[in-house]
Every structure is written in C-alpha cells, then in structure tokens.
Design an enzyme around this catalytic site. Structure first.
Site, PDB file in Angstrom:
ATOM      1  N   GLU A 113       8.879 -50.407  61.565  1.00  0.00           N
ATOM      2  CA  GLU A 113       9.872 -51.104  60.881  1.00  0.00           C
ATOM      3  C   GLU A 113      10.665 -50.260  59.802  1.00  0.00           C
ATOM      4  O   GLU A 113      11.654 -50.686  59.267  1.00  0.00           O
ATOM      5  CB  GLU A 113       9.022 -52.142  59.942  1.00  0.00           C
ATOM      6  N   HIS A 128       4.762 -43.441  40.961  1.00  0.00           N
ATOM      7  CA  HIS A 128       4.133 -42.144  41.321  1.00  0.00           C
ATOM      8  C   HIS A 128       3.408 -42.374  42.462  1.00  0.00           C
ATOM      9  O   HIS A 128       2.044 -42.323  42.369  1.00  0.00           O
ATOM     10  CB  HIS A 128       3.271 -41.606  40.564  1.00  0.00           C
ATOM     11  N   HIS A 160      10.601 -47.237  39.071  1.00  0.00           N
ATOM     12  CA  HIS A 160      10.074 -45.857  39.281  1.00  0.00           C
ATOM     13  C   HIS A 160       8.561 -45.628  39.499  1.00  0.00           C
ATOM     14  O   HIS A 160       7.800 -46.537  38.903  1.00  0.00           O
ATOM     15  CB  HIS A 160      10.417 -44.955  38.010  1.00  0.00           C
ATOM     16  N   HIS A 182       7.178 -35.407  41.846  1.00  0.00           N
ATOM     17  CA  HIS A 182       7.113 -36.552  40.766  1.00  0.00           C
ATOM     18  C   HIS A 182       6.896 -37.884  41.212  1.00  0.00           C
ATOM     19  O   HIS A 182       5.806 -38.440  40.865  1.00  0.00           O
ATOM     20  CB  HIS A 182       8.342 -36.261  39.870  1.00  0.00           C
ATOM     21  N   GLU A 224      12.591 -43.108  30.734  1.00  0.00           N
ATOM     22  CA  GLU A 224      13.373 -42.862  31.796  1.00  0.00           C
ATOM     23  C   GLU A 224      14.462 -43.865  31.798  1.00  0.00           C
ATOM     24  O   GLU A 224      15.032 -43.986  32.962  1.00  0.00           O
ATOM     25  CB  GLU A 224      12.488 -42.881  33.144  1.00  0.00           C
TER      26      GLU A 224
HETATM   27  P1  13P Z   1       7.450 -43.639  30.283  1.00  0.00           P
HETATM   28  O1  13P Z   1       5.819 -43.910  29.708  1.00  0.00           O
HETATM   29  O2  13P Z   1       8.160 -42.986  29.256  1.00  0.00           O
HETATM   30  O3  13P Z   1       7.873 -44.767  31.078  1.00  0.00           O
HETATM   31  O4  13P Z   1       7.123 -42.244  31.467  1.00  0.00           O
HETATM   32  C1  13P Z   1       6.585 -42.627  32.526  1.00  0.00           C
HETATM   33  C2  13P Z   1       6.955 -41.913  33.773  1.00  0.00           C
HETATM   34  O5  13P Z   1       6.604 -41.953  34.917  1.00  0.00           O
HETATM   35  C3  13P Z   1       7.896 -40.476  33.366  1.00  0.00           C
HETATM   36  O6  13P Z   1       8.681 -40.304  34.530  1.00  0.00           O
HETATM   37 ZN    ZN Z   2       7.245 -40.697  36.247  1.00  0.00          ZN
END
Ligand code: 13P
Ligand code: ZN
Length: 271
Positions: A169, A141, A139, A210, A116
C-alpha cells in the site's frame, strides 16, 4: 459556552498524542503537533476576545494572521496530555503583526508552544499554498524510521523507493514520496524554512537522524501517513541484513498506482 475539555479537537489531540506515545514514537518531550482550527468552532468553547498572554514567535507568518491553532507545549510529554490537556496544550491565534501568538487557552503552568513552531507554521503556510484543506502538521521520532536513517542512504528517490518496496500500500498512501533534509540544528527558523520548502512538494519530510514531519487534512490522515512510513521502515529494518529473496517490482508498483488512480512520483521508479 461549552466546556473546552469536551471539544472534539482537544479530545483528538489527547487521543493522537496517547497513541503516538503508546507506539514508542515520542519519548520524553519528543514530538509536537499543530492543528489549524475553525474560528466558529473555537468560539463555541472560548471567548476569543480574551487573550491570556502574547508570545513572540520569532518569525513572520503573514498568511496565517487571524488563524487559530491548537499546539503541543514545549518540553511537554505526550504521555501526559490526556491527564492534563490544559497544561500540555495551548490554543493560539496569530496576531495582526504576523509575529505574535495570542494565547487563548492552555499552557497553564506559564509554558509556551513547541520549540518547533517555526517548522510547524512555515509548513502550514507551504501546504496551504498547494492544498487549502491542509490542517495538521505532526513531528515525531518513530523508532524504525529513525533506525533506517543510520543504515540507508538519505537520498529522496532511494529512500522513498525502499519504503514503497516494503508494503504493497505504500505507493498508494504516499505517492508523492518522502522528502529528506540532512541533519540540521532543530528548533530554528532555518530548519523551519528548509522543512517548508520540502513541504511544497512532499507531505512527509524526514529530518536526517532526528525524526519525521507529516502534513495532512486531519489528525487521522497525518498520523496514518507517518504510521505507514514507520511500518515500511520496520519491515526494512527486520529484513535488510538478510538476503532478499522476493520483492515488489517497479512494474507492480506502477500497476498499483494506476489502479488506485494516484499521482505518483514516476521519477522515483526505475522503469
Ligand atoms: P518540544 O518539546 O519543544 O516540542 O521539542 C520536542 C522535539 O521533538 C524537538 O524536535
Ligand atoms: Zn524532534
């Protein structure tokens, strides 16, 4: 030269990835972090004239030429960073051509930066253009944020409003709201460009079905942004299937934003 394994930025990366794993936000290799470093600080730990390898990035990042980043490796597990930072992390510098990463440390097993990287570096460029102090892009999840994606309309105003309603908050922590992209193919320059375009307006961008991107001045601040969204999403998911008896009113959110002096998205309230 000081030992790189004692560098505050390496230790911060170890602690942040460990916390994110512990919270269940980053299963397997899920999630990635990039952190803009000061050249002077890097030079205390590394001979910056010694390049281990050059890795093409596949896109142009002219405003980042000469800049240093510590970045999680692709396919690497957040749970393993603390035990082996040199394999799971890397320090790169963007070469004069703007399209090549010069590896100065890390990715010891021959690996490379996160898939990413386009979304990360393009987001850094976008955030730096509106906030010169921005240093971090994360980033992740996070579970409840992701769950909410499946049951809540993916509309920026409605999604932000729901989150703001869930914790007192919230409007103070992310008054700029949450940007949203539809489901898109990840790891591409296109999702990177779309994320960066949202990042000019928002420090938080949901990738539909995602995960989420956050940007901020420090790892702590950026982690805290995502953590606050995730807490609000958790409360939403724990309550959305039950009748709502009480709520924080829009007039109260306005009162909060004004009291704490934050510049909030007035068009995201219904007043
Ligand atoms: P990477 O292992 O390449 O960092 O990817 C993980 C991920 O969350 C892809 O969106
Ligand atoms: Zn991801």
């Amino acid at each position: 030269m000081k030992d790189i394994l004692t560098a505050p930025f390496v230790l911060e990366m170890e602690n942040t990835t460990a916390n994110m794993y512990r919270l269940g936000w980053d299963e397997r290799n899920g999630g990635n972090i990039s952190y803009l470093l000061d050249e002077a600080e890097v030079k205390e730990y590394l001979d910056v004239s010694s390049v281990i390898r050059e890795i093409p990035t596949g896109f142009d990042a002219p405003s980042l030429i000469g800049k240093y980043f510590i970045v999680t490796g692709t396919g690497k597990y957040f749970k393993n960073v603390k035990d082996d930072p040199e394999t799971n992390l890397g320090i790169i510098r963007i070469k004069e051509d703007g399209k090549t990463a010069q590896l100065l440390w890390g990715y010891r097993d021959g690996g490379k930066f996160t898939s990413e990287l386009p979304a990360h570096l393009m987001s850094h460029m976008a955030r730096l253009s509106v906030d010169p102090e921005n240093r971090v892009v994360i980033h992740s999840h996070p579970t409840y944020t992701l769950a909410m994606n499946f049951v809540h309309e993916l509309d920026e105003k409605k999604f932000t409003h729901t989150l703001w309603e869930m914790c007192t908050e919230c409007i103070v922590v992310f008054p700029d709201g949450v940007g949203i992209l539809p489901w898109m193919l990840c790891g591409t320059n296109s999702i990177g460009e779309a994320t960066a375009s949202k990042m000019k307006e928002f420090r938080l961008v949901v990738w539909g079905m995602h995960g989420i991107y956050g940007a901020g001045k420090s790892l702590d601040e950026t982690f805290g942004l995502i953590e606050t969204v995730e807490k609000a999403a958790q409360i939403y998911m724990l309550t959305c299937h039950m009748p709502r008896v009480n709520t924080i009113k829009d007039s109260e959110m306005k009162e909060l934003a004004e009291f704490f002096g934050v510049n909030y998205r007035k068009d995201f309230l219904n007043l």
